[in-house]
Design an enzyme around this catalytic site. Sequence first.
Site, PDB file in Angstrom:
ATOM      1  N   ARG A   1      18.122 138.623  25.011  1.00 26.70           N
ATOM      2  CA  ARG A   1      18.798 139.663  25.283  1.00 26.70           C
ATOM      3  C   ARG A   1      19.743 140.295  24.229  1.00 26.70           C
ATOM      4  O   ARG A   1      20.257 139.304  23.601  1.00 26.70           O
ATOM      5  CB  ARG A   1      19.824 139.338  26.638  1.00 26.70           C
ATOM      6  CG  ARG A   1      19.142 139.690  28.130  1.00 26.70           C
ATOM      7  CD  ARG A   1      19.686 139.275  28.905  1.00 26.70           C
ATOM      8  NE  ARG A   1      21.431 139.743  29.189  1.00 26.70           N
ATOM      9  CZ  ARG A   1      22.042 139.335  30.355  1.00 26.70           C
ATOM     10  NH1 ARG A   1      21.634 138.852  31.376  1.00 26.70           N
ATOM     11  NH2 ARG A   1      23.304 140.139  30.045  1.00 26.70           N
TER      12      ARG A   1
ATOM     13  N   ARG B   1      18.966 131.429  26.576  1.00 22.09           N
ATOM     14  CA  ARG B   1      18.392 132.333  27.591  1.00 22.09           C
ATOM     15  C   ARG B   1      17.106 132.934  26.720  1.00 22.09           C
ATOM     16  O   ARG B   1      17.394 133.775  25.671  1.00 22.09           O
ATOM     17  CB  ARG B   1      19.276 133.100  28.059  1.00 22.09           C
ATOM     18  CG  ARG B   1      18.802 134.044  29.061  1.00 22.09           C
ATOM     19  CD  ARG B   1      19.666 134.509  30.218  1.00 22.09           C
ATOM     20  NE  ARG B   1      20.796 135.268  29.869  1.00 22.09           N
ATOM     21  CZ  ARG B   1      21.964 135.227  30.407  1.00 22.09           C
ATOM     22  NH1 ARG B   1      22.066 134.898  31.455  1.00 22.09           N
ATOM     23  NH2 ARG B   1      22.932 135.954  29.835  1.00 22.09           N
TER      24      ARG B   1
ATOM     25  N   LYS C   1      24.084 133.135  38.027  1.00 24.07           N
ATOM     26  CA  LYS C   1      24.059 133.870  39.234  1.00 24.07           C
ATOM     27  C   LYS C   1      22.698 134.327  39.518  1.00 24.07           C
ATOM     28  O   LYS C   1      22.076 134.195  40.735  1.00 24.07           O
ATOM     29  CB  LYS C   1      24.832 135.029  38.988  1.00 24.07           C
ATOM     30  CG  LYS C   1      26.440 134.806  38.951  1.00 24.07           C
ATOM     31  CD  LYS C   1      27.458 135.937  38.830  1.00 24.07           C
ATOM     32  CE  LYS C   1      26.888 136.932  37.752  1.00 24.07           C
ATOM     33  NZ  LYS C   1      27.445 136.364  36.303  1.00 24.07           N
TER      34      LYS C   1
ATOM     35  N   ARG D   1      32.027 138.887  26.227  1.00 24.52           N
ATOM     36  CA  ARG D   1      31.729 139.048  27.516  1.00 24.52           C
ATOM     37  C   ARG D   1      32.545 138.017  28.612  1.00 24.52           C
ATOM     38  O   ARG D   1      33.148 138.323  29.482  1.00 24.52           O
ATOM     39  CB  ARG D   1      30.289 138.690  27.893  1.00 24.52           C
ATOM     40  CG  ARG D   1      29.576 140.239  27.479  1.00 24.52           C
ATOM     41  CD  ARG D   1      27.745 139.882  27.202  1.00 24.52           C
ATOM     42  NE  ARG D   1      27.183 139.269  28.636  1.00 24.52           N
ATOM     43  CZ  ARG D   1      26.204 138.535  28.573  1.00 24.52           C
ATOM     44  NH1 ARG D   1      25.652 137.978  27.410  1.00 24.52           N
ATOM     45  NH2 ARG D   1      25.611 138.158  29.541  1.00 24.52           N
TER      46      ARG D   1
ATOM     47  N   ARG E   1      32.652 143.827  39.589  1.00 25.32           N
ATOM     48  CA  ARG E   1      33.292 143.284  38.622  1.00 25.32           C
ATOM     49  C   ARG E   1      34.649 143.527  38.473  1.00 25.32           C
ATOM     50  O   ARG E   1      35.047 142.948  37.293  1.00 25.32           O
ATOM     51  CB  ARG E   1      32.294 143.984  37.281  1.00 25.32           C
ATOM     52  CG  ARG E   1      31.416 143.411  36.112  1.00 25.32           C
ATOM     53  CD  ARG E   1      31.071 142.087  36.322  1.00 25.32           C
ATOM     54  NE  ARG E   1      30.234 141.896  35.125  1.00 25.32           N
ATOM     55  CZ  ARG E   1      28.816 141.695  34.859  1.00 25.32           C
ATOM     56  NH1 ARG E   1      28.268 141.893  35.884  1.00 25.32           N
ATOM     57  NH2 ARG E   1      28.463 141.540  33.818  1.00 25.32           N
TER      58      ARG E   1
HETATM   59  P1  AMP Z   1      25.027 141.194  33.391  1.00 20.65           P
HETATM   60  O1  AMP Z   1      23.355 141.102  33.402  1.00 20.65           O
HETATM   61  O2  AMP Z   1      25.370 141.059  34.606  1.00 20.65           O
HETATM   62  O3  AMP Z   1      25.545 140.306  32.488  1.00 20.65           O
HETATM   63  O4  AMP Z   1      25.104 142.620  32.817  1.00 20.65           O
HETATM   64  C1  AMP Z   1      24.863 143.160  31.876  1.00 20.65           C
HETATM   65  C2  AMP Z   1      25.766 144.372  31.241  1.00 20.65           C
HETATM   66  O5  AMP Z   1      25.628 145.145  32.239  1.00 20.65           O
HETATM   67  C3  AMP Z   1      27.161 143.929  31.649  1.00 20.65           C
HETATM   68  O6  AMP Z   1      27.728 143.285  30.193  1.00 20.65           O
HETATM   69  C4  AMP Z   1      27.842 145.155  31.444  1.00 20.65           C
HETATM   70  O7  AMP Z   1      27.986 146.002  30.475  1.00 20.65           O
HETATM   71  C5  AMP Z   1      26.818 146.008  32.496  1.00 20.65           C
HETATM   72  N1  AMP Z   1      27.315 145.541  33.854  1.00 20.65           N
HETATM   73  C6  AMP Z   1      26.604 145.029  35.042  1.00 20.65           C
HETATM   74  N2  AMP Z   1      27.191 145.061  36.038  1.00 20.65           N
HETATM   75  C7  AMP Z   1      28.394 145.992  35.924  1.00 20.65           C
HETATM   76  C8  AMP Z   1      29.391 146.228  36.667  1.00 20.65           C
HETATM   77  N3  AMP Z   1      29.502 145.776  38.040  1.00 20.65           N
HETATM   78  N4  AMP Z   1      30.243 147.012  36.146  1.00 20.65           N
HETATM   79  C9  AMP Z   1      30.248 147.255  34.958  1.00 20.65           C
HETATM   80  N5  AMP Z   1      29.168 147.027  33.991  1.00 20.65           N
HETATM   81  C10 AMP Z   1      28.363 146.150  34.378  1.00 20.65           C
END
Ligand code: AMP
Length: 289
Positions: free
Chosen positions: A224, A180, A69, A235, A146
């Site tokens: 990460r 990654r 994404k 996840r 989300r």
């Molecule tokens: P990502 O980089 O999108 O995988 O996000 C990393 C982490 O940030 C996720 O695993 C969640 O813990 C938190 N996070 C990001 N976006 C959201 C969202 N819209 N709602 C809740 N938690 C989020």
Amino acid sequence: MAGIARVARSSSIFGVGRCSYSTTASAASGTGLRADHAPPFLHSGGVARDVSKDRNVQWVFLGCPGVGKGTYASRLSSLLGVPHIATGDLVREELASSGPLSQQLSEIVNQGKLVSDEIIINLLSKRLEAGDARGETGFILDGFPRTIKQAEILDGVTDIDLVVNLKLPEGVLVEKCLGRRICSQCGKNFNIANIDFKGGDGKPGISMAPLLPPSHCTSKLITRADDTEEVVKARLRIYNEQSQPLEEYYRTKGKLLEFDLPGGIPESWPRLLEALSLDDYEEKRSAVA
Ligand code: AMP
């Protein structure tokens, strides 16, 4: 944009609880991409505008962790001249700031769980306000919404034009997350995985060459904290439970563009542009540049 920043900031949003076109494109299926789902664009001054709304595009990117994404949203953001806003980045910035939220956030994020709507909407509204002050308009959201509740909150404050749902087989997603790497200095994303995923049951295989860093980034690569196998699987499970229902939510509204990634960036980017009817746009921009 100002609308979202303003309404998201107001505390009433958290208390209330609840506040086209139909598209299908399968690049991997080889059945060809349909042009009839193309969003209605007018290109002016380097910015893509939604003709029907007479404003800059407001798009959302959906897809499992590791699908890409961030990569494709960021490329489209540069192409269209609208900001790419990734809530995961906002969460990581908050974590790195050692502010009052960072301890609480690190426990949640490192277990692969979602942070609360209240925290995420606060971070998002601060980011939107800062963008507003810089004169930003339009957006490509990545990682938000989300959950159905977040989508309903977003719908309560603004109009989303298009939701791009990127897809890859689960085995590829795990390999991609584990491969990654991020340069701790410049922040760019790389991937050391060499993916050769065999197809089956009528589905094509997928190959992705590693995306290796230039030599000046090599010694600065970090992983990460939530890209370990255990956390990636958590996840993915949480995505399937809480975020996948969003596909049906937006499909019903006629806003979903499904896109099966056919491979890495060299194969996928031109196909995605084609699916978005932006292939001509990129050629014209390259010609002018
Ligand atoms: P990502 O980089 O999108 O995988 O996000 C990393 C982490 O940030 C996720 O695993 C969640 O813990 C938190 N996070 C990001 N976006 C959201 C969202 N819209 N709602 C809740 N938690 C989020």
